[in-house]
Enzyme design. Structure first.
Site, PDB file in Angstrom:
ATOM      1  N   ARG A 187       0.840  -1.182   0.000  1.00 25.55           N
ATOM      2  CA  ARG A 187       0.000   0.000   0.000  1.00 25.55           C
ATOM      3  C   ARG A 187       0.878   1.235   0.000  1.00 25.55           C
ATOM      4  O   ARG A 187       2.028   1.200   0.398  1.00 25.55           O
ATOM      5  CB  ARG A 187      -0.913  -0.015   1.227  1.00 25.55           C
ATOM      6  CG  ARG A 187      -0.210  -0.356   2.532  1.00 25.55           C
ATOM      7  CD  ARG A 187      -1.214  -0.594   3.640  1.00 25.55           C
ATOM      8  NE  ARG A 187      -1.823   0.658   4.054  1.00 25.55           N
ATOM      9  CZ  ARG A 187      -1.305   1.494   4.944  1.00 25.55           C
ATOM     10  NH1 ARG A 187      -0.162   1.234   5.516  1.00 25.55           N
ATOM     11  NH2 ARG A 187      -1.929   2.613   5.263  1.00 25.55           N
ATOM     12  N   ARG A 234      -3.660  10.060   2.729  1.00 25.59           N
ATOM     13  CA  ARG A 234      -4.660  10.501   3.707  1.00 25.59           C
ATOM     14  C   ARG A 234      -5.495  11.605   3.105  1.00 25.59           C
ATOM     15  O   ARG A 234      -4.950  12.616   2.670  1.00 25.59           O
ATOM     16  CB  ARG A 234      -3.961  11.071   4.929  1.00 25.59           C
ATOM     17  CG  ARG A 234      -3.499  10.022   5.868  1.00 25.59           C
ATOM     18  CD  ARG A 234      -3.060  10.704   7.158  1.00 25.59           C
ATOM     19  NE  ARG A 234      -2.033   9.890   7.763  1.00 25.59           N
ATOM     20  CZ  ARG A 234      -0.952  10.357   8.344  1.00 25.59           C
ATOM     21  NH1 ARG A 234      -0.749  11.666   8.432  1.00 25.59           N
ATOM     22  NH2 ARG A 234      -0.070   9.540   8.855  1.00 25.59           N
ATOM     23  N   ARG A 239      19.881  -3.970   2.757  1.00 28.03           N
ATOM     24  CA  ARG A 239      20.177  -2.625   2.282  1.00 28.03           C
ATOM     25  C   ARG A 239      20.891  -1.902   3.419  1.00 28.03           C
ATOM     26  O   ARG A 239      20.595  -2.118   4.594  1.00 28.03           O
ATOM     27  CB  ARG A 239      18.850  -1.924   1.952  1.00 28.03           C
ATOM     28  CG  ARG A 239      18.917  -0.744   1.070  1.00 28.03           C
ATOM     29  CD  ARG A 239      17.590  -0.618   0.311  1.00 28.03           C
ATOM     30  NE  ARG A 239      16.448  -0.415   1.207  1.00 28.03           N
ATOM     31  CZ  ARG A 239      16.164   0.747   1.794  1.00 28.03           C
ATOM     32  NH1 ARG A 239      16.929   1.797   1.615  1.00 28.03           N
ATOM     33  NH2 ARG A 239      15.099   0.866   2.570  1.00 28.03           N
ATOM     34  N   ARG A 294      17.657  11.806   1.767  1.00 25.99           N
ATOM     35  CA  ARG A 294      17.099  12.788   2.687  1.00 25.99           C
ATOM     36  C   ARG A 294      18.187  13.450   3.510  1.00 25.99           C
ATOM     37  O   ARG A 294      19.323  12.973   3.551  1.00 25.99           O
ATOM     38  CB  ARG A 294      16.048  12.158   3.595  1.00 25.99           C
ATOM     39  CG  ARG A 294      16.462  10.851   4.203  1.00 25.99           C
ATOM     40  CD  ARG A 294      15.287  10.213   4.956  1.00 25.99           C
ATOM     41  NE  ARG A 294      15.718   8.981   5.599  1.00 25.99           N
ATOM     42  CZ  ARG A 294      14.997   8.286   6.465  1.00 25.99           C
ATOM     43  NH1 ARG A 294      13.793   8.705   6.796  1.00 25.99           N
ATOM     44  NH2 ARG A 294      15.453   7.187   6.996  1.00 25.99           N
ATOM     45  N   GLU A 327      21.739  11.354   3.880  1.00 24.04           N
ATOM     46  CA  GLU A 327      21.587   9.901   3.893  1.00 24.04           C
ATOM     47  C   GLU A 327      21.553   9.373   2.467  1.00 24.04           C
ATOM     48  O   GLU A 327      20.845   9.905   1.626  1.00 24.04           O
ATOM     49  CB  GLU A 327      20.274   9.586   4.617  1.00 24.04           C
ATOM     50  CG  GLU A 327      20.074   8.125   4.935  1.00 24.04           C
ATOM     51  CD  GLU A 327      18.812   7.907   5.768  1.00 24.04           C
ATOM     52  OE1 GLU A 327      18.720   8.473   6.874  1.00 24.04           O
ATOM     53  OE2 GLU A 327      17.920   7.193   5.291  1.00 24.04           O
ATOM     54  N   TYR A 383      12.578  -6.416   9.558  1.00 23.88           N
ATOM     55  CA  TYR A 383      12.663  -5.056  10.067  1.00 23.88           C
ATOM     56  C   TYR A 383      11.764  -4.930  11.302  1.00 23.88           C
ATOM     57  O   TYR A 383      10.596  -5.292  11.264  1.00 23.88           O
ATOM     58  CB  TYR A 383      12.239  -4.011   9.028  1.00 23.88           C
ATOM     59  CG  TYR A 383      12.316  -2.635   9.650  1.00 23.88           C
ATOM     60  CD1 TYR A 383      13.540  -1.992   9.790  1.00 23.88           C
ATOM     61  CD2 TYR A 383      11.183  -2.035  10.201  1.00 23.88           C
ATOM     62  CE1 TYR A 383      13.637  -0.780  10.435  1.00 23.88           C
ATOM     63  CE2 TYR A 383      11.281  -0.813  10.850  1.00 23.88           C
ATOM     64  CZ  TYR A 383      12.504  -0.191  10.961  1.00 23.88           C
ATOM     65  OH  TYR A 383      12.600   1.006  11.620  1.00 23.88           O
ATOM     66  N   ASP A 434      10.624  -2.126  14.330  1.00 28.16           N
ATOM     67  CA  ASP A 434      10.727  -0.865  15.033  1.00 28.16           C
ATOM     68  C   ASP A 434      11.100  -1.152  16.475  1.00 28.16           C
ATOM     69  O   ASP A 434      10.927  -2.274  16.963  1.00 28.16           O
ATOM     70  CB  ASP A 434       9.380  -0.125  14.979  1.00 28.16           C
ATOM     71  CG  ASP A 434       9.278   0.775  13.759  1.00 28.16           C
ATOM     72  OD1 ASP A 434      10.317   1.311  13.326  1.00 28.16           O
ATOM     73  OD2 ASP A 434       8.156   0.947  13.251  1.00 28.16           O
TER      74      ASP A 434
HETATM   75  P1  FDA Z   1      20.044  -3.952  16.931  1.00 32.73           P
HETATM   76  O1  FDA Z   1      20.620  -4.007  15.566  1.00 32.73           O
HETATM   77  O2  FDA Z   1      19.693  -2.627  17.493  1.00 32.73           O
HETATM   78  O3  FDA Z   1      21.073  -4.634  17.963  1.00 32.73           O
HETATM   79  C1  FDA Z   1      21.800  -5.813  17.661  1.00 32.73           C
HETATM   80  C2  FDA Z   1      23.135  -5.751  18.402  1.00 32.73           C
HETATM   81  O4  FDA Z   1      23.803  -6.996  18.293  1.00 32.73           O
HETATM   82  C3  FDA Z   1      24.086  -4.717  17.825  1.00 32.73           C
HETATM   83  O5  FDA Z   1      24.489  -3.832  18.850  1.00 32.73           O
HETATM   84  C4  FDA Z   1      25.250  -5.548  17.308  1.00 32.73           C
HETATM   85  O6  FDA Z   1      26.504  -4.892  17.417  1.00 32.73           O
HETATM   86  C5  FDA Z   1      25.178  -6.758  18.195  1.00 32.73           C
HETATM   87  N1  FDA Z   1      25.833  -7.952  17.625  1.00 32.73           N
HETATM   88  C6  FDA Z   1      25.652  -8.497  16.398  1.00 32.73           C
HETATM   89  N2  FDA Z   1      26.436  -9.584  16.233  1.00 32.73           N
HETATM   90  C7  FDA Z   1      27.128  -9.749  17.387  1.00 32.73           C
HETATM   91  C8  FDA Z   1      28.112 -10.691  17.829  1.00 32.73           C
HETATM   92  N3  FDA Z   1      28.542 -11.700  17.031  1.00 32.73           N
HETATM   93  N4  FDA Z   1      28.613 -10.573  19.086  1.00 32.73           N
HETATM   94  C9  FDA Z   1      28.195  -9.551  19.893  1.00 32.73           C
HETATM   95  N5  FDA Z   1      27.279  -8.624  19.516  1.00 32.73           N
HETATM   96  C10 FDA Z   1      26.750  -8.720  18.276  1.00 32.73           C
HETATM   97  N6  FDA Z   1      12.884   1.938  15.135  1.00 32.73           N
HETATM   98  C11 FDA Z   1      11.890   2.786  15.538  1.00 32.73           C
HETATM   99  O7  FDA Z   1      11.063   2.409  16.367  1.00 32.73           O
HETATM  100  N7  FDA Z   1      11.827   4.064  15.042  1.00 32.73           N
HETATM  101  C12 FDA Z   1      12.715   4.543  14.125  1.00 32.73           C
HETATM  102  O8  FDA Z   1      12.632   5.694  13.705  1.00 32.73           O
HETATM  103  C13 FDA Z   1      13.762   3.645  13.697  1.00 32.73           C
HETATM  104  N8  FDA Z   1      14.679   4.053  12.782  1.00 32.73           N
HETATM  105  C14 FDA Z   1      15.610   3.169  12.327  1.00 32.73           C
HETATM  106  C15 FDA Z   1      16.514   3.565  11.330  1.00 32.73           C
HETATM  107  C16 FDA Z   1      17.442   2.668  10.843  1.00 32.73           C
HETATM  108  C17 FDA Z   1      18.406   3.109   9.784  1.00 32.73           C
HETATM  109  C18 FDA Z   1      17.461   1.334  11.333  1.00 32.73           C
HETATM  110  C19 FDA Z   1      18.423   0.319  10.788  1.00 32.73           C
HETATM  111  C20 FDA Z   1      16.600   0.957  12.320  1.00 32.73           C
HETATM  112  C21 FDA Z   1      15.665   1.856  12.827  1.00 32.73           C
HETATM  113  N9  FDA Z   1      14.793   1.461  13.819  1.00 32.73           N
HETATM  114  C22 FDA Z   1      13.810   2.349  14.227  1.00 32.73           C
HETATM  115  C23 FDA Z   1      14.871   0.089  14.435  1.00 32.73           C
HETATM  116  C24 FDA Z   1      15.861  -0.019  15.640  1.00 32.73           C
HETATM  117  O9  FDA Z   1      17.100   0.505  15.380  1.00 32.73           O
HETATM  118  C25 FDA Z   1      16.240  -1.459  16.021  1.00 32.73           C
HETATM  119  O10 FDA Z   1      16.405  -2.143  14.839  1.00 32.73           O
HETATM  120  C26 FDA Z   1      15.267  -2.148  16.848  1.00 32.73           C
HETATM  121  O11 FDA Z   1      15.238  -1.512  18.074  1.00 32.73           O
HETATM  122  C27 FDA Z   1      15.650  -3.632  16.989  1.00 32.73           C
HETATM  123  O12 FDA Z   1      16.731  -3.794  17.874  1.00 32.73           O
HETATM  124  P2  FDA Z   1      17.577  -5.149  17.941  1.00 32.73           P
HETATM  125  O13 FDA Z   1      18.032  -5.278  19.330  1.00 32.73           O
HETATM  126  O14 FDA Z   1      16.823  -6.265  17.346  1.00 32.73           O
HETATM  127  O15 FDA Z   1      18.797  -4.934  16.927  1.00 32.73           O
END
Ligand code: FDA
Length: 385
Positions: free
Chosen positions: A176, A180, A254, A285, A308, A356, A358
């Site tokens: 979608r 709005r 990506r 952006r 970005e 993905y 949030d």
């Molecule tokens: P996350 O990626 O945060 O943490 C995983 C951790 O594991 C990392 O710190 C990494 O270093 C660690 N790790 C990986 N492999 C490892 C290893 N072998 N040993 C030790 N450590 C290891 N959400 C939202 O609500 N509003 C928003 O506006 C945004 N905006 C946004 C922008 C962008 C560009 C991204 C990529 C993501 C967002 N998000 C978001 C989502 C948010 O950043 C995040 O993805 C969620 O909170 C999920 O968190 P996780 O803990 O799953 O992963």
């Protein structure tokens, strides 16, 4: 010190929510391993050293949720400002409100339209695709919002996001395109929204504060796993394919490149996020971070902007958004089978499930992992009363 009851790999919102809940509610000793030199995963942020303006290092993070439980849980660690997210887009030298709303439509077509008139106009423009199955993203978008709005706001932006002509992208990438038919230009439709008053780092550090939690920064799980005590359950939030040494192939992501600049002016763009819809501008952006916290005392002679850029991730790049091609879905199925066979390891979070999420979704899913899986395990191990 002491033997942990649980090892958590990764200190993002998923890992920290698991660790915090296991420690506070269940009295468990948790060892958190984090590869980076800071905790918090991608939500982490820090003051820009030159200006003190809080910059989100891994891209802008806006907190929003309609989940009452998650909202209550978050309040344990931080208060929230009254920030409401809005986005604008530059197209052909003019500025429009995003996502596409009645204000955008009136400005774009240069006349006043009522909600019904706007609906009728868009339906008429989308009718060029009537009775045909959209063969690609371009056709799908036109079937949803018509060609003029697609060409203005979607084509160039999508081409830059994917570095691919939208005619070459699958129709299933979009289900979608929100339009709005009111003048409401708020970006999120959730019940609760705000930014952590004293920043993301403070919020995340408070989650990791309980004495029962030990965080080891700069520690890659795969470097230390052989030295971890046997039999301790592991919650793994790193990349799913990496866990299995990419045995079934690589899942595609990506990534984003961020170009930060400090400018000697008070205000660059008058708003936190400006999209650039046209293909002749290479960035997707620009974020201007002072505008996320208008309530703060930031310098009046300098501002921080971040351009970005988006592209496919190569190995070594930060994986940000799952690309999720048919091949990825096939590979994912095979990894899920392998993951289910790992008796002592729970896979979670954005990287661990190739999904993905949030922040509010990561928190909700971590709470349910603890309550629906780990708690049962601990209850079963407890001596009979
Ligand atoms: P996350 O990626 O945060 O943490 C995983 C951790 O594991 C990392 O710190 C990494 O270093 C660690 N790790 C990986 N492999 C490892 C290893 N072998 N040993 C030790 N450590 C290891 N959400 C939202 O609500 N509003 C928003 O506006 C945004 N905006 C946004 C922008 C962008 C560009 C991204 C990529 C993501 C967002 N998000 C978001 C989502 C948010 O950043 C995040 O993805 C969620 O909170 C999920 O968190 P996780 O803990 O799953 O992963």
């Amino acid at each position: 010190g002491g033997r942990p009851d649980l090892v958590v790999v990764g200190s993002g919102f998923f890992g920290l929510t698991v660790a915090e809940t296991a420690a506070r509610r269940y009295g468990k000793r948790v060892l958190v391993l984090e590869r980076r030199d800071h905790l918090g995963g991608n939500a982490w942020s820090e003051p820009d050293p030159e200006t003190g303006i809080e910059v989100h290092r891994y891209g802008a993070h806006l907190f929003h949720t309609s989940n009452e439980r998650v909202w209550q849980y978050a309040q344990r660690f931080t208060s929230f400002t009254s920030y409401r997210h809005h986005v604008h887009s530059v197209h052909n030298g003019r500025t429009y409100a995003m996502p596409i709303n009645l204000g955008t439509i009136c400005a774009f077509f240069g006349r006043h339209l009522s909600p019904d008139e706007a609906r009728a106009l868009i339906a008429e423009q989308a009718a060029e695709m009537a009775g045909r199955e959209p063969a690609n993203l371009e056709e799908k978008a036109i079937s949803l919002i018509g060609r003029p709005l697609y060409e203005a706001f979607i084509r160039g932006y999508t081409a830059k996001q994917w570095q691919t002509d939208p005619k070459e992208l699958g129709a299933d990438i979009i289900t979608r395109l929100p339009v709005r038919y009111t003048f409401d230009s708020r970006y999120f439709a959730d019940t609760y929204e705000g930014l952590p008053t004293d920043g993301y780092a403070a919020w995340l550090e408070r989650m990791a504060a309980p004495d029962l939690i030990r965080v080891e920064l700069g520690t890659d799980y795969f470097q230390v796993r052989d030295r971890l005590p046997q039999g301790v359950p592991v919650v793994y939030t790193g990349p799913l394919d990496r866990y299995f040494d990419h045995a079934e192939g690589r899942l595609s992501w990506r990534t984003l490149d961020f170009q930060r600049e400090v400018l000697p002016i008070r205000d660059f763009q008058g708003t936190p996020v400006m999209n650039y819809a046209d293909e002749d501008v290479p960035w997707t952006r620009i974020h201007e971070f002072r505008h996320f916290h208008p309530e703060r005392d930031y310098p009046t002679d300098r501002t921080v902007i971040v351009r970005e850029y988006s592209r496919a991730a190569e190995s070594g790049d930060e994986p940000y958004y799952p690309i999720n091609t048919a091949q990825d879905r096939d590979i994912l199925k095979r990894y899920r089978k392998l993951a289910a066979a790992e008796r002592n390891v729970y896979f979670g979070g954005r990287l661990g499930t190739y999904q993905y999420l949030d922040m509010h979704m990561a928190i909700a899913s971590a709470l349910s992992l603890v309550e629906n899986h780990l708690a049962q395990r601990w209850d079963a191990a407890a001596p009979a009363p």
